[in-house]
Structures are given as structure tokens and as C-alpha cells.
Write a protein that holds these residues in place. Structure first.
Motif, short mmCIF file in Angstrom:
data_model
loop_
_atom_site.label_atom_id
_atom_site.label_comp_id
_atom_site.label_asym_id
_atom_site.label_seq_id
_atom_site.Cartn_x
_atom_site.Cartn_y
_atom_site.Cartn_z
N THR A 1 56.55 35.61 61.31
CA THR A 1 55.83 34.00 60.93
C THR A 1 54.31 34.67 60.72
N GLN A 2 53.53 35.18 61.62
CA GLN A 2 52.24 35.52 61.35
C GLN A 2 52.15 36.93 60.25
N ALA A 3 52.82 37.20 59.93
CA ALA A 3 52.62 38.73 58.92
C ALA A 3 51.80 39.79 60.03
N LEU A 4 52.14 40.17 61.27
CA LEU A 4 52.58 40.94 61.65
C LEU A 4 53.76 41.78 61.81
N SER A 5 52.87 43.43 62.29
CA SER A 5 54.26 44.03 62.39
C SER A 5 54.86 44.02 63.72
N ARG A 6 55.92 43.90 63.89
CA ARG A 6 56.91 44.19 65.40
C ARG A 6 56.03 44.54 66.22
N GLN A 7 55.58 45.86 66.41
CA GLN A 7 54.81 46.96 67.51
C GLN A 7 53.78 45.80 67.70
N PHE A 8 53.13 45.55 66.96
CA PHE A 8 51.40 44.91 67.28
C PHE A 8 51.78 43.72 68.02
N VAL A 9 52.48 42.83 67.06
CA VAL A 9 53.24 41.64 67.98
C VAL A 9 53.61 41.73 69.70
N GLN A 10 54.56 43.15 69.66
CA GLN A 10 55.06 43.50 70.87
C GLN A 10 53.76 43.61 71.81
N ARG A 11 52.98 44.73 71.81
CA ARG A 11 51.65 45.01 72.25
C ARG A 11 51.84 43.47 72.78
N MET A 12 51.25 42.66 71.81
CA MET A 12 50.33 41.37 72.53
C MET A 12 50.93 40.82 73.62
N VAL A 13 52.75 40.70 73.58
CA VAL A 13 53.60 40.28 74.33
C VAL A 13 53.25 40.94 75.17
N ASN A 14 53.14 42.37 75.40
CA ASN A 14 52.79 42.86 76.75
C ASN A 14 51.99 42.57 77.60
N GLU A 15 50.60 42.46 76.76
CA GLU A 15 49.11 42.44 76.98
C GLU A 15 49.51 41.08 77.52
N ALA A 16 50.03 39.82 76.79
CA ALA A 16 50.26 38.63 77.33
C ALA A 16 50.93 37.88 79.04
N SER A 17 51.72 39.18 78.73
CA SER A 17 52.81 38.73 80.13
C SER A 17 52.20 39.40 81.41
N VAL A 18 51.47 40.64 81.15
CA VAL A 18 50.91 41.62 82.45
C VAL A 18 49.94 40.24 82.99
N HIS A 19 49.10 39.26 81.89
CA HIS A 19 48.84 38.67 82.95
C HIS A 19 49.45 36.74 83.30
#
Length: 161
Positions: free
Chosen positions: A73-91
């Protein structure tokens, strides 16, 4: 007295369109980078990076999604999105939930805290966007959205992974 609407202008030729859209790209690049910098300047306030902001807002708009869905949807790599999800999850802003359609790809959803954070970020952005001048009309903004949507559609086939 003639009450007929004015004639619709003819579409640009492909060559003319190409030149005019170059003008759009010349503006969109700096606009995008400046907007990202402004969002990042607010990071100390909310603690939200630009990438995490994109994930939170996507989940706010569409509800629970998988990481691959967000990437497409955002034209971003899955790896990048996973890192952002991990960061959001930590918070504590997102959480993974079982996906009945796919056992190996969890659904990511906003938590109430995540919803509050993205609402705050969007409120700050809305305040900034209210400062745009130019006496823009709804028709002008709609035309801009239409043009950008058509340009984006041209690049739908580009692989981001």
C-alpha cells in the motif's frame, strides 16, 4: 443569453503532458522532503518517526493489516515496514493479532495508545496544513489529488522489495 457550460479544455498531448508533469515532480520532491523534516521535528513531542507515523496512519485508515499489505500500500519494502512495526510495538502503539486468512502473517492493529498518538500527530500536521495560503478552492485541491493519483497509478508496477 446562453446558459451552457464553458467547453472543457482538451487534454494535453503526451509530449506537453510530460513536460508539465516534470514541473510537478520538481515541486513534489522538495515538498515531500520538507514535510518529512517537519514531521521529524515533532518527534521529540510524540516520539514518532516518519516511518512509524506512516504505519500508524495506515492502520488508522484501513484497520488491521499484515506487514506485506502495508508495504504494498505504501510502496515500501516489507523489511522497512517490519522495522517500523517493531518500533511501534516497543512503544505499545501496535500489536500483532492472529490472522485467520494466513497463519504465518499476523495482522497488525493499533492499540488505544497508538490511536491517541497518531491522532496527536495528525492534529499537529492539520494545524500546519491550515497555514497553506493561496486561497485554494476545493476544485483546485481535487484537481491536484486527481493528477497525483494518475501519476502514482503510472508507477503501480514498480517493485519496492
Amino acid at each position: 443569453m446562453n446558459d451552457s457550460p464553458p467547453p472543457t479544455p482538451a487534454p494535453l498531448s503526451p509530449d506537453e503532458l510530460g513536460h508539465r508533469l516534470t514541473e510537478v515532480f520538481d515541486l513534489v520532491g522538495p515538498l515531500y522532503r520538507r514535510a518529512l523534516r517537519k514531521v521529524e521535528q515533532g518527534e521529540p513531542v510524540e516520539g514518532v518517526s516518519v516511518g512509524v507515523r506512516a504505519v500508524l496512519d495506515l492502520l488508522r485508515q484501513h484497520g488491521p493489516m499484515t506487514v506485506p499489505q502495508m508495504g504494498r500500500t505504501q510502496a515500501l519494502s516489507r523489511q522497512f515496514v517490519q522495522r517500523m512495526v517493531n518500533e511501534a510495538s516497543v512503544h505499545g502503539w501496535v500489536e500483532a493479532t492472529p490472522n485467520p486468512a494466513h497463519q504465518r502473517s499476523s495482522l497488525i492493529r493499533l492499540t488505544e495508545e497508538g490511536r491517541a498518538v497518531i491522532t496527536s500527530v495528525l492534529g499537529r500536521e492539520h494545524h500546519l496544513n491550515r497555514q497553506v495560503g493561496g486561497d485554494l478552492t476545493d476544485a483546485e485541491v481535487s484537481a491536484c489529488v486527481r493528477v497525483l493519483t494518475e501519476i502514482l497509478r503510472t508507477f503501480d508496477h514498480v517493485d519496492v522489495d
